[in-house]
Design an enzyme around this catalytic site. Structure first.
Site, PDB file in Angstrom:
ATOM      1  N   LYS A   1      -7.109   0.350 -20.384  1.00  0.00           N
ATOM      2  CA  LYS A   1      -7.333   0.470 -21.823  1.00  0.00           C
ATOM      3  C   LYS A   1      -6.055   0.101 -22.591  1.00  0.00           C
ATOM      4  O   LYS A   1      -5.680  -1.038 -22.585  1.00  0.00           O
ATOM      5  CB  LYS A   1      -7.824   1.879 -22.138  1.00  0.00           C
ATOM      6  CG  LYS A   1      -8.942   2.372 -21.189  1.00  0.00           C
ATOM      7  CD  LYS A   1     -10.215   1.552 -21.260  1.00  0.00           C
ATOM      8  CE  LYS A   1     -11.155   1.788 -20.075  1.00  0.00           C
ATOM      9  NZ  LYS A   1     -11.484   3.178 -19.802  1.00  0.00           N
TER      10      LYS A   1
ATOM     11  N   ASP B   1      -6.226  13.609 -18.779  1.00  0.00           N
ATOM     12  CA  ASP B   1      -6.447  12.173 -18.936  1.00  0.00           C
ATOM     13  C   ASP B   1      -5.986  11.815 -20.348  1.00  0.00           C
ATOM     14  O   ASP B   1      -6.607  12.203 -21.330  1.00  0.00           O
ATOM     15  CB  ASP B   1      -7.944  11.892 -18.725  1.00  0.00           C
ATOM     16  CG  ASP B   1      -8.275  10.411 -18.774  1.00  0.00           C
ATOM     17  OD1 ASP B   1      -7.532   9.657 -19.438  1.00  0.00           O
ATOM     18  OD2 ASP B   1      -9.291  10.012 -18.167  1.00  0.00           O
TER      19      ASP B   1
ATOM     20  N   ARG C   1       0.813  -1.219   0.000  1.00  0.00           N
ATOM     21  CA  ARG C   1       0.000   0.000   0.000  1.00  0.00           C
ATOM     22  C   ARG C   1       0.846   1.267   0.000  1.00  0.00           C
ATOM     23  O   ARG C   1       0.322   2.359  -0.224  1.00  0.00           O
ATOM     24  CB  ARG C   1      -0.969   0.010   1.193  1.00  0.00           C
ATOM     25  CG  ARG C   1      -1.910   1.209   1.178  1.00  0.00           C
ATOM     26  CD  ARG C   1      -2.951   1.191   2.260  1.00  0.00           C
ATOM     27  NE  ARG C   1      -2.445   0.781   3.545  1.00  0.00           N
ATOM     28  CZ  ARG C   1      -1.753   1.551   4.379  1.00  0.00           C
ATOM     29  NH1 ARG C   1      -1.485   2.797   4.084  1.00  0.00           N
ATOM     30  NH2 ARG C   1      -1.335   1.064   5.529  1.00  0.00           N
TER      31      ARG C   1
ATOM     32  N   TYR D   1     -14.529  11.800 -19.116  1.00  0.00           N
ATOM     33  CA  TYR D   1     -14.966  10.415 -18.883  1.00  0.00           C
ATOM     34  C   TYR D   1     -16.088  10.382 -17.833  1.00  0.00           C
ATOM     35  O   TYR D   1     -16.027  11.112 -16.834  1.00  0.00           O
ATOM     36  CB  TYR D   1     -13.753   9.598 -18.410  1.00  0.00           C
ATOM     37  CG  TYR D   1     -14.111   8.204 -17.977  1.00  0.00           C
ATOM     38  CD1 TYR D   1     -14.460   7.243 -18.909  1.00  0.00           C
ATOM     39  CD2 TYR D   1     -14.122   7.856 -16.626  1.00  0.00           C
ATOM     40  CE1 TYR D   1     -14.803   5.964 -18.507  1.00  0.00           C
ATOM     41  CE2 TYR D   1     -14.461   6.574 -16.223  1.00  0.00           C
ATOM     42  CZ  TYR D   1     -14.801   5.630 -17.175  1.00  0.00           C
ATOM     43  OH  TYR D   1     -15.158   4.377 -16.770  1.00  0.00           O
TER      44      TYR D   1
HETATM   45  C1  LIG Z   1     -11.988   3.850 -18.665  1.00  0.00           C
HETATM   46  C2  LIG Z   1     -11.572   5.247 -18.515  1.00  0.00           C
HETATM   47  C3  LIG Z   1     -11.336   5.802 -17.241  1.00  0.00           C
HETATM   48  C4  LIG Z   1     -11.551   5.035 -15.964  1.00  0.00           C
HETATM   49  O1  LIG Z   1     -10.618   4.015 -15.821  1.00  0.00           O
HETATM   50  P1  LIG Z   1     -10.860   2.711 -14.910  1.00  0.00           P
HETATM   51  O2  LIG Z   1      -9.622   1.935 -15.128  1.00  0.00           O
HETATM   52  O3  LIG Z   1     -12.115   2.058 -15.396  1.00  0.00           O
HETATM   53  O4  LIG Z   1     -11.021   3.195 -13.510  1.00  0.00           O
HETATM   54  C5  LIG Z   1     -10.897   7.113 -17.176  1.00  0.00           C
HETATM   55  N1  LIG Z   1     -10.722   7.852 -18.291  1.00  0.00           N
HETATM   56  C6  LIG Z   1     -10.949   7.369 -19.514  1.00  0.00           C
HETATM   57  C7  LIG Z   1     -10.731   8.236 -20.702  1.00  0.00           C
HETATM   58  C8  LIG Z   1     -11.383   6.048 -19.680  1.00  0.00           C
HETATM   59  O5  LIG Z   1     -11.618   5.572 -20.908  1.00  0.00           O
END
Ligand SMILES: *Cc1c(COP(=O)(O)O)cnc(C)c1O
Length: 375
Positions: A193, A168, A43, A97
Site C-alpha cells: 500500500k 497493523d 531466504r 483486514y
Molecule cells: C492489503 C492489506 C493487508 C495485506 O497485505 P498484502 O500485501 O496484500 O499481503 C494487510 N493489512 C491491511 C490493512 C491491508 O490493507
C-alpha cells in the site's frame, strides 16, 4: 530527524566503490561462508538490500529492528505465529483486514491456536483477554469505516499481563502514527500500500525491538516469505518519497472529507480528521495527521452509476497508491459476508471507500462533483 529526512536517508547503503548515492542491488544467492557465522542468503532475510529497506522502516517506526517480507500477509502471519502456538489464545478485532480475519478462522484451529473476535473499541479488546491470551492483534484506523482505537490503553493493559501486542499500521503509515511510542510491541505493514505507494509492488514489513524480532526472524527463515533484492530496491526508492506522498495525500483527504460532508448527495462521511467523527479526539491524540483513507455513503444514489461516472478516480480494490482509487467494500473486500453480517458491522451497500491520491484537490473535487451531478 524529521520523517522526510529519515525516509530519504536512513538505510541507504552507500556505494563505496563508485561513490554512487543509491544502494547498489546485490543479487547473489550464493555468497562466501568461510569465516562467517551467518552466511548471506535471500531466504535468511539478510541480503544487503533486505537490510537496507529493513533499516529504513525501523527508523521510520522508531524501532530497533525492521524486516521486509514478500507480502503484508507474510509479515502478519509470521508475527502472530512467532508468539502464539498450540494452546495459546489470540484476541483480534472483527474489523481486521480480511486476509488476517481469514487466517484466524481458516487456520488457527489447525495449529491449536484459540481466538476471540471483538468489537472495535479498547474495552471490548481488554474484556476478551483470557488466562491463556498471548497475543492481541489490532488495527487503527480500520478498514473501511476508519474506526479509531485507543492504542496506548490497550498496549499498557497488555504489557501488565505479558501479552504481545501487534498492530497493523498500514492505513496510518509511520508518517502519521508510530505505535511503538504508544507501547505496542510489534508493528506490521502491508508494504503493498503506502510504503510501495505506486500500486506496483507486493511486500510487507515488521518493526519492533531487537529482542522481539528474534522469534519473528527465526520463523520467517523457515516459512520463507522473503523479498527479492530487485523489489527491495524498488521499495527503498518508493519509501524515499513516503513522507512527501502521505503528507500531501492526507491534506487532500481532509479537504475532500470536508467537501463530501457538506455535499447534499452525501449522507455520511467516515474520516478521523472530521470533528464530527466519533473517535476524532483519540485520533488527534495518537496521530500526527489523519491519513488518506476515507469512506462515505451516498443518499439514494446508485453507487455503481456514481463510480462509472468518475473520470480519473479509478475503481480498484487495493489502496495507498499515489493515484486516487475507489471501491465498494460490499462487493469487494466484504463480498464473502452476508448482507446481514455486513450491516451489523456498518458496511452498507452504498458505502464507498476512497483512497485519496496526490492529484490536485480542485481536480479531485470536480471529478466527484461532476459524477454526482451527471446521475
Ligand atoms: C492489503 C492489506 C493487508 C495485506 O497485505 P498484502 O500485501 O496484500 O499481503 C494487510 N493489512 C491491511 C490493512 C491491508 O490493507
Amino acid at each position: 530527524m524529521k520523517k522526510q529526512t529519515i525516509a530519504l536517508h536512513k538505510g541507504t547503503l552507500r556505494d563505496e566503490t563508485y561513490g554512487g548515492v543509491n544502494t547498489p542491488i546485490y543479487i547473489s544467492s550464493a555468497n562466501a561462508y568461510i569465516g562467517r557465522e551467518d552466511p548471506v542468503y535471500p531466504r535468511y532475510f539478510n541480503l544487503p538490500n533486505q537490510d537496507a529497506v529493513g533499516h529504513k522502516i525501523a527508523s521510520l517506526e522508531n524501532a530497533e529492528a525492521g524486516l521486509v517480507f514478500s507480502s503484508g500477509m507474510g509479515a502478519i502471519s509470521t508475527s502472530i505465529f512467532a508468539y502464539a502456538g498450540n494452546g495459546d489464545h489470540v484476541v483480534m478485532l472483527d474489523a481486521l483486514y480480511g486476509g488476517t480475519h481469514h487466517f484466524a478462522t481458516a487456520w488457527f484451529e489447525h495449529f491449536g491456536v484459540q481466538y476471540t473476535f471483538t468489537q472495535t473499541n479498547a474495552q471490548s479488546v481488554m474484556d476478551a483477554v483470557q488466562d491463556n491470551t498471548r497475543v492481541i492483534v489490532i488495527e487503527s484506523p480500520t478498514n473501511p469505516l476508519l474506526a479509531v482505537l485507543d492504542i496506548e490503553k490497550i498496549a499498557q493493559f497488555a504489557r501488565q499481563k505479558d501479552i504481545i501486542t501487534i498492530i497493523d499500521n498500514t492505513f496510518a503509515t509511520p508518517v502519521n502514527q508510530t505505535p511503538l511510542d504508544l507501547g505496542i510491541d510489534i508493528v506490521v505493514h502491508s508494504g503493498t500500500k503506502y510504503l510501495g505507494g505506486h500500486s506496483d509492488l507486493c511486500c510487507g514489513m515488521v518493526a519492533c525491538s531487537k529482542e522481539k524480532m528474534k522469534k519473528v526472524l527465526d520463523l520467517a527463515r523457515v516459512l520463507g516469505p522473503s523479498l527479492d533484492p530487485r523489489c527491495c530496491y524498488l521499495l527503498e526508492r518508493s519509501m524515499k518519497t513516503l513522507a512527501l506522498r502521505v503528507k500531501e495525500q492526507s491534506r487532500n483527504a481532509l479537504k475532500l472529507a470536508q467537501f463530501l460532508e457538506a455535499h447534499k448527495a452525501v449522507s455520511k462521511v467516515h474520516y478521523p480528521g472530521l470533528e464530527s467523527f466519533n473517535g476524532h479526539e483519540i485520533a488527534k491524540s495518537q496521530m500526527s495527521d489523519f491519513g488518506a483513507m476515507l469512506s462515505f455513503e451516498l443518499s439514494g444514489i446508485d453507487s455503481g452509476k456514481f463510480i462509472a461516472g468518475l473520470k480519473f478516480i479509478s475503481p480498484a480494490v487495493s489502496l495507498g497508491g499515489i493515484e486516487s482509487t475507489i471501491c465498494s467494500p460490499a462487493v469487494t473486500s466484504h463480498a464473502k459476508m452476508t448482507q446481514t453480517e455486513r450491516e451489523r458491522i456498518g458496511v452498507t451497500d452504498s458505502l464507498l471507500r476512497l483512497s485519496v491520491g496526490a492529484e490536485h484537490i480542485d481536480d479531485l473535487q470536480q471529478d466527484i462533483d461532476n459524477a454526482l451531478k451527471n446521475i
